[in-house]
Design a protein around this motif. Structure first.
Motif, short mmCIF file in Angstrom:
data_model
loop_
_atom_site.label_atom_id
_atom_site.label_comp_id
_atom_site.label_asym_id
_atom_site.label_seq_id
_atom_site.Cartn_x
_atom_site.Cartn_y
_atom_site.Cartn_z
N ASN A 302 0.78 -1.28 0.03
CA ASN A 302 0.13 0.06 0.11
C ASN A 302 0.91 1.24 0.06
O ASN A 302 1.40 1.49 1.03
N LEU A 303 1.02 1.92 -1.20
CA LEU A 303 1.87 3.15 -1.19
C LEU A 303 1.08 4.49 -0.58
O LEU A 303 1.98 5.26 -0.18
N LYS A 304 -0.24 4.27 -0.32
CA LYS A 304 -0.47 5.20 0.33
C LYS A 304 -0.15 5.19 1.75
O LYS A 304 0.31 6.37 2.48
N LYS A 307 3.55 6.37 2.20
CA LYS A 307 3.67 7.88 1.99
C LYS A 307 3.27 8.58 3.30
O LYS A 307 3.89 9.40 3.83
N THR A 312 9.89 5.22 1.69
CA THR A 312 10.19 4.98 0.26
C THR A 312 10.55 3.62 0.11
O THR A 312 11.75 3.11 0.46
N LEU A 318 8.85 -3.54 -4.81
CA LEU A 318 7.50 -3.14 -5.74
C LEU A 318 7.40 -4.29 -6.43
O LEU A 318 6.34 -4.85 -7.17
N LYS A 323 0.19 -7.18 -5.91
CA LYS A 323 -0.64 -6.01 -6.00
C LYS A 323 -0.13 -4.81 -5.30
O LYS A 323 0.39 -4.86 -4.33
N VAL A 324 -0.28 -3.49 -5.89
CA VAL A 324 0.39 -2.35 -5.47
C VAL A 324 -0.65 -1.18 -5.53
O VAL A 324 -1.27 -0.96 -6.63
N ILE A 325 -1.09 -0.56 -4.22
CA ILE A 325 -2.21 0.23 -4.11
C ILE A 325 -1.56 1.56 -4.20
O ILE A 325 -0.72 1.80 -3.31
N LYS A 326 -1.86 2.30 -4.94
CA LYS A 326 -1.41 3.64 -5.40
C LYS A 326 -2.37 4.80 -4.68
O LYS A 326 -3.50 4.73 -4.50
#
Length: 326
Positions: A302-304, A307, A312, A318, A323-326
């Motif tokens: 989960n990139l959210k 952040k 980072t 990645l 699955k990568v949640i942006k």
């Protein structure tokens, strides 16, 4: 001729009456017990997956099955009593989650079939004689929790730069077999494990995170546990509050806003558990059904969440995610 016609007419009437009586015979409703150590709300997603697959296989609540749900509400000491209650109800089969509930069910009955939806080490914990030949009245799925926890630690090291100290949340009371391989893995990775025992409730988890903060860890990781799963939202919120990178054992933690998860696809395990229920209700014996292991695994990022805590995650990590949640 008239006599023959009369006989044929009588036969037709009798056949029609017989067919009507047969049609009116009530369909047997099998009673299924569901035994879990955590809570109904915490297990709602898994239960829904199980019910949907049972329905797809033709087993519908209120039509040909009824399900007796028993949740220990995070109190493992209640499991024997709840298992005994299901036995008294003379259920046709018991579905269990995790080793504690499976062991309680096995102790309560040697006659009623037991289907494990997720058991970390069914052979080591004495639930079955072997995976290929379980014997007795227990079969189902192994979750590989012990093997996968070391993999999560490796991913955490790759994802968090300069990781040196990891806060490990583990349930209070008793030994945790997941640590058998995790401790030497941490040494090999040159990581310091700070083991924190905690009750899986609001007060216990808040206290555990305060202790973790004082120990100045760089990230956290809970052991695979049904009680932690039931409290996943609270754990994720606390990790965000204290700005700790974390990796979890199921994607549902990420669904609640968590950073990362790596583990078996539990939706798939519960669907496959429904397949065992189907076979047994149709006459198969648990002793003849080999215990199966996970075949699907998920790595979700989960990139959210990354952040929000100023992390980072390296590109090489990645790239490995399903699955990568942006």
């Amino acid at each position: 001729m008239k006599k023959q016609i009369a006989v044929l007419a009588l036969c037709a009437v009798l056949f029609a009456l017989y067919s009507s009586a047969q049609a009116q015979q009530p369909t047997k409703i099998f009673r299924i017990g569901f035994l879990d150590t955590s809570t109904a709300s915490g297990m709602a997603v898994a239960v829904d997956t199980l019910r949907q697959e049972l329905s797809r296989l033709g087993w519908i609540e209120g039509k040909n099955i009824s399900i007796e749900y028993r949740f220990a509400e995070q109190k493992s000491e209640r499991l024997p009593e709840l298992a005994a209650d299901l036995v008294r109800l003379k259920v046709d089969l018991i579905v269990t989650t995790g080793s504690p509930s499976a062991l309680a069910a096995k102790k309560a009955t040697t006659a009623i079939p037991i289907v494990m939806a997720t058991a970390p080490d069914p052979v080591g914990s004495g639930l079955v004689a072997s995976l290929a030949r379980p014997g007795g009245n227990v079969t189902g799925l192994s979750g590989l929790a012990y093997e996968l926890i070391t993999k999560r630690l490796e991913i955490l090291k790759d994802a968090v730069p300069r990781l040196a100290r990891v806060g490990l949340l583990r349930p209070a009371g008793g030994s945790d077999l997941q640590l058998k391989d995790l401790r030497p893995a941490a040494l090999a990775l040159k990581l310091k494990l700070e083991e924190i025992e905690t009750e899986a409730d609001a007060k216990g988890l808040e206290s555990a995170f305060q202790i973790v903060k004082k120990k100045k860890v760089d990230a956290i990781m809970p052991t695979s546990n049904r009680r932690f799963f039931a409290e996943r939202k609270r754990i994720v919120e606390l990790a965000g509050k204290y700005r700790f990178p974390a990796i979890y054992f199921q994607k549902e933690f990420v669904d609640e806003g968590g950073l990362m998860s790596y583990g078996a696809d539990y939706d798939d395990l519960y669907r496959r558990a429904a397949g065992y229920v189907d076979k047994i209700l149709k006459g198969a014996k648990p002793a003849d059904l080999p215990v199966q292991q996970p075949t699907k695994f998920e790595f979700v990022i989960n990139l959210k969440a990354a952040k929000q805590i100023g992390l980072t995650i390296p590109g090489r990590v990645l790239e490995r995610a399903n699955k990568v949640i942006k």
